[in-house]
Motif scaffolding. Structure first.
Motif, PDB file in Angstrom:
ATOM      1  N   LEU A 107      45.286  51.653  43.862  1.00  0.00           N
ATOM      2  CA  LEU A 107      45.253  50.533  42.930  1.00  0.00           C
ATOM      3  C   LEU A 107      43.935  50.498  42.152  1.00  0.00           C
ATOM      4  O   LEU A 107      43.926  50.290  40.929  1.00  0.00           O
ATOM      5  CB  LEU A 107      45.468  49.212  43.665  1.00  0.00           C
ATOM      6  CG  LEU A 107      45.500  47.964  42.772  1.00  0.00           C
ATOM      7  CD1 LEU A 107      46.625  48.058  41.741  1.00  0.00           C
ATOM      8  CD2 LEU A 107      45.665  46.704  43.611  1.00  0.00           C
ATOM      9  N   PHE A 108      42.831  50.715  42.828  1.00  0.00           N
ATOM     10  CA  PHE A 108      41.541  50.706  42.125  1.00  0.00           C
ATOM     11  C   PHE A 108      41.426  51.903  41.178  1.00  0.00           C
ATOM     12  O   PHE A 108      40.839  51.777  40.092  1.00  0.00           O
ATOM     13  CB  PHE A 108      40.384  50.669  43.122  1.00  0.00           C
ATOM     14  CG  PHE A 108      40.032  49.277  43.558  1.00  0.00           C
ATOM     15  CD1 PHE A 108      38.947  48.614  43.004  1.00  0.00           C
ATOM     16  CD2 PHE A 108      40.805  48.607  44.486  1.00  0.00           C
ATOM     17  CE1 PHE A 108      38.636  47.315  43.377  1.00  0.00           C
ATOM     18  CE2 PHE A 108      40.508  47.305  44.872  1.00  0.00           C
ATOM     19  CZ  PHE A 108      39.413  46.657  44.315  1.00  0.00           C
TER      20      PHE A 108
ATOM     21  N   LEU B 263      34.432  47.635  45.524  1.00  0.00           N
ATOM     22  CA  LEU B 263      33.862  46.449  44.882  1.00  0.00           C
ATOM     23  C   LEU B 263      32.374  46.589  44.598  1.00  0.00           C
ATOM     24  O   LEU B 263      31.799  45.747  43.904  1.00  0.00           O
ATOM     25  CB  LEU B 263      34.090  45.210  45.756  1.00  0.00           C
ATOM     26  CG  LEU B 263      35.521  44.698  45.824  1.00  0.00           C
ATOM     27  CD1 LEU B 263      35.609  43.497  46.757  1.00  0.00           C
ATOM     28  CD2 LEU B 263      36.044  44.327  44.440  1.00  0.00           C
ATOM     29  N   HIS B 264      31.755  47.646  45.094  1.00  0.00           N
ATOM     30  CA  HIS B 264      30.319  47.818  44.905  1.00  0.00           C
ATOM     31  C   HIS B 264      29.984  48.987  43.985  1.00  0.00           C
ATOM     32  O   HIS B 264      28.906  49.575  44.084  1.00  0.00           O
ATOM     33  CB  HIS B 264      29.626  47.976  46.269  1.00  0.00           C
ATOM     34  CG  HIS B 264      29.610  46.703  47.059  1.00  0.00           C
ATOM     35  ND1 HIS B 264      30.696  46.263  47.785  1.00  0.00           N
ATOM     36  CD2 HIS B 264      28.654  45.753  47.200  1.00  0.00           C
ATOM     37  CE1 HIS B 264      30.402  45.109  48.361  1.00  0.00           C
ATOM     38  NE2 HIS B 264      29.180  44.776  48.022  1.00  0.00           N
ATOM     39  N   ASP B 265      30.896  49.289  43.045  1.00  0.00           N
ATOM     40  CA  ASP B 265      30.614  50.388  42.123  1.00  0.00           C
ATOM     41  C   ASP B 265      30.011  49.898  40.804  1.00  0.00           C
ATOM     42  O   ASP B 265      29.861  50.667  39.863  1.00  0.00           O
ATOM     43  CB  ASP B 265      31.877  51.215  41.852  1.00  0.00           C
ATOM     44  CG  ASP B 265      32.921  50.452  41.033  1.00  0.00           C
ATOM     45  OD1 ASP B 265      32.703  49.264  40.734  1.00  0.00           O
ATOM     46  OD2 ASP B 265      33.950  51.060  40.686  1.00  0.00           O
ATOM     47  N   GLY B 266      29.654  48.608  40.725  1.00  0.00           N
ATOM     48  CA  GLY B 266      29.000  48.069  39.543  1.00  0.00           C
ATOM     49  C   GLY B 266      29.936  47.526  38.486  1.00  0.00           C
ATOM     50  O   GLY B 266      29.488  46.949  37.496  1.00  0.00           O
ATOM     51  N   LEU B 267      31.236  47.679  38.669  1.00  0.00           N
ATOM     52  CA  LEU B 267      32.206  47.219  37.683  1.00  0.00           C
ATOM     53  C   LEU B 267      32.524  45.737  37.821  1.00  0.00           C
ATOM     54  O   LEU B 267      32.967  45.103  36.866  1.00  0.00           O
ATOM     55  CB  LEU B 267      33.493  48.035  37.829  1.00  0.00           C
ATOM     56  CG  LEU B 267      34.491  48.046  36.668  1.00  0.00           C
ATOM     57  CD1 LEU B 267      33.872  48.675  35.435  1.00  0.00           C
ATOM     58  CD2 LEU B 267      35.762  48.796  37.069  1.00  0.00           C
ATOM     59  N   PHE B 268      32.271  45.184  39.003  1.00  0.00           N
ATOM     60  CA  PHE B 268      32.747  43.845  39.329  1.00  0.00           C
ATOM     61  C   PHE B 268      31.577  42.854  39.458  1.00  0.00           C
ATOM     62  O   PHE B 268      30.851  42.872  40.457  1.00  0.00           O
ATOM     63  CB  PHE B 268      33.546  43.875  40.629  1.00  0.00           C
ATOM     64  CG  PHE B 268      34.702  44.836  40.588  1.00  0.00           C
ATOM     65  CD1 PHE B 268      35.915  44.460  40.046  1.00  0.00           C
ATOM     66  CD2 PHE B 268      34.556  46.139  41.066  1.00  0.00           C
ATOM     67  CE1 PHE B 268      36.979  45.340  39.987  1.00  0.00           C
ATOM     68  CE2 PHE B 268      35.618  47.039  41.011  1.00  0.00           C
ATOM     69  CZ  PHE B 268      36.829  46.641  40.470  1.00  0.00           C
ATOM     70  N   PRO B 269      31.384  41.977  38.462  1.00  0.00           N
ATOM     71  CA  PRO B 269      30.302  40.989  38.558  1.00  0.00           C
ATOM     72  C   PRO B 269      30.604  39.961  39.649  1.00  0.00           C
ATOM     73  O   PRO B 269      31.764  39.641  39.924  1.00  0.00           O
ATOM     74  CB  PRO B 269      30.301  40.338  37.181  1.00  0.00           C
ATOM     75  CG  PRO B 269      31.700  40.501  36.677  1.00  0.00           C
ATOM     76  CD  PRO B 269      32.169  41.825  37.227  1.00  0.00           C
TER      77      PRO B 269
ATOM     78  N   ALA C 202      33.346  39.343  54.524  1.00  0.00           N
ATOM     79  CA  ALA C 202      34.074  40.530  54.973  1.00  0.00           C
ATOM     80  C   ALA C 202      33.918  41.684  53.991  1.00  0.00           C
ATOM     81  O   ALA C 202      33.782  42.847  54.397  1.00  0.00           O
ATOM     82  CB  ALA C 202      35.548  40.199  55.179  1.00  0.00           C
ATOM     83  N   VAL C 203      33.927  41.375  52.675  1.00  0.00           N
ATOM     84  CA  VAL C 203      33.823  42.441  51.668  1.00  0.00           C
ATOM     85  C   VAL C 203      32.410  42.582  51.110  1.00  0.00           C
ATOM     86  O   VAL C 203      32.165  43.409  50.230  1.00  0.00           O
ATOM     87  CB  VAL C 203      34.814  42.206  50.505  1.00  0.00           C
ATOM     88  CG1 VAL C 203      36.245  42.228  51.004  1.00  0.00           C
ATOM     89  CG2 VAL C 203      34.519  40.909  49.761  1.00  0.00           C
TER      90      VAL C 203
END
Length: 365
Positions: free
Chosen positions: A298-299, A339-345, A67-68
Motif C-alpha cells: 500500500l505504501f 511513516l519515517h521516510d520524511g513524506l508524512f508531516p 506504537a508507530v
C-alpha cells in the motif's frame, strides 16, 4: 546615545530578527493560503497526511502514536446524522490533529436509517448541515467532511443495492445519493448570502434552502467522496462511477482499502478516473492476521500515485479490536518504518488544540 555604534548595532540586530520573523510568518501564511485555496486542504509539495480513526477514547490516539512513534496529522471521527460533535471536538483538541468527520444516516442505537437520501436532497436535513457549516466557520477549524462513505457497500443503510444485487427503495438510489451529496457539499461549504446558496443549489438540480437565514459563512472544509473500489455487490450498476456527484461538488476522491479485500486493480482504476482531484485512502487496515506485505504494498502504491495525499488507519471502536495495528508485530514494524521516510508531516497547519487555562489557574465558570 541614539547614534552610538553600539546602539546602531543593537537596532540592526533587532531589524534583522524582525525581518527573519516576518519572512517566516509570510511563508507560513502563504503556505496556509495555498492549502486553503478552493477549500481543498491539500498538504504542500510531496507531503501526505497520515491519520488514524477516532475510537471515542482520547487515550487510544496517544497509544497509536506511541506504537508507530509518529503523531498522526489527521483524526477521523464517525458521527451519525444530526449528532452533537462537542465530545469529538474535545478529542480533536487533545490529539492536536486535523479532523475528518464521516457522516452516516444510521441510527447509532437501532442501526436503522434516520432519513433517506431523497429526504436529504430535498432539504429535510438542512438544519444539521447548517450547524456543521457554522461550527467549522466560527471556529475557523480546517476539516475534511466525508459524507456517506462506501455508498456502494450493501451493508450501509443508504446503499442503493442489497447484497444479493436487488435494488432497494428508490429514495436511496444512486441518483438520490448524488443529489444528497451535492446538497451536503453546497451547504457545508457555505460562503454567501442565501440568494447565492440557493443559486448554487439550483445549479445542482436541487430545491432552495429549507431554512430562513441571511446566508452562510464560508467554512474552511474539504468534502471527500469515498466509494468502495469495485462495490459490494460487485455488479456493473454498483460500480463507484454511478455514485459520483460531479466534479463541481467534490473536493477529494478516495476509498477504503483493507488487507482482506486487496483489489489493487480496482483501486488504481478509481484513482485514474478522476485525475483532477487529490486522492485519499480514507480507511485502511489489517484485521484478519499479520500482513506486512499488504502494508508495504500500500505504501509503495501511494508513492507511485502522487495525487494520493492522505491515508488513514482504521482501528475500530472500544478498548480492543482486531483492527488494532498493535496486534500485528510485523505489520506494525512496516508501518512505523514507512511513516519515517520524511513524506508524512506530524501536524497539519491550523490543527485544533486545547484552549489555554483561565488566568490564575482557576476553573472556568
Amino acid at each position: 546615545m541614539p547614534g552610538s555604534p553600539r546602539r546602531r548595532a543593537a537596532l540592526a540586530a533587532v531589524l534583522v530578527a524582525l525581518a527573519a520573523f516576518w519572512a517566516c510568518a509570510g511563508s507560513a501564511l502563504a503556505a496556509a493560503g495555498s492549502e486553503l485555496k478552493g477549500g481543498v486542504l491539500v498538504p504542500k509539495g510531496k507531503q501526505v497526511y497520515f491519520g488514524v480513526s477516532d475510537t471515542g477514547d482520547p487515550a487510544s490516539f496517544g497509544e497509536f502514536s506511541t506504537a508507530v512513534s509518529k503523531h498522526p496529522a489527521v483524526i477521523e471521527s464517525f458521527r451519525p446524522w444530526g449528532s452533537d460533535v462537542r465530545d469529538s471536538i474535545q478529542r480533536w483538541e487533545i490529539a492536536r490533529a486535523r479532523p475528518m468527520i464521516h457522516i452516516t444516516t444510521a441510527d447509532p442505537q437501532t442501526g436503522t436509517e434516520v432519513l433517506s437520501l431523497a429526504a436529504i436532497a430535498r432539504g429535510a436535513g438542512d438544519g444539521y448541515l447548517i450547524r456543521l457549516n457554522h461550527l467549522f466557520a466560527e471556529k475557523k477549524m480546517r476539516a475534511y467532511v466525508r459524507p456517506l462513505g462506501e455508498p456502494n457497500r450493501c451493508l450501509n443503510v443508504y446503499a442503493a443495492y442489497e447484497c444479493a444485487g436487488k435494488p432497494r427503495e428508490a429514495a436511496d438510489s444512486a441518483r438520490n445519493y448524488r443529489r444528497a451529496f451535492r446538497r451536503i457539499y453546497v451547504i457545508v461549504h457555505g460562503g454567501g448570502k442565501a440568494k447565492l446558496i440557493n443559486r448554487r443549489l439550483a445549479e445542482a438540480g436541487l430545491p432552495p434552502l429549507n431554512a430562513t437565514l441571511g446566508g452562510l459563512p464560508k467554512a474552511p472544509v474539504a468534502v471527500v467522496w469515498s466509494p468502495l473500489p469495485s462495490g459490494s455487490p460487485t455488479t456493473k450498476k454498483n460500480l463507484p462511477q454511478h455514485y459520483f456527484p460531479g466534479k463541481e461538488w467534490v473536493d477529494w476522491t478516495g476509498t477504503d482499502f483493507y488487507a482482506s479485500y486487496p483489489e489493487w486493480g480496482a483501486l488504481t482504476k478509481l484513482y485514474e478516473r478522476y485525475p483532477e482531484k487529490p486522492f485519499a485512502i480514507t480507511e485502511f487496515g489489517v484485521e484478519a492476521g499479520d500482513d506486512p506485505n499488504f502494508v508495504a504494498h500500500l505504501f509503495a502504491w501511494v508513492h507511485a500515485h502522487p495525487r494520493t495525499k492522505m491515508l488513514v488507519y482504521y482501528q475500530d471502536f472500544g478498548s480492543t479490536s482486531n483492527y488494532r495495528i498493535q496486534n500485528y508485530a510485523e505489520s506494525l514494524a512496516v508501518l512505523t518504518d514507512r511513516l519515517h521516510d520524511g513524506l508524512f508531516p506530524a501536524y497539519a497547519p491550523g490543527a485544533p488544540h486545547l484552549p489555554p487555562p483561565p488566568p490564575g489557574g482557576l476553573s472556568a465558570g
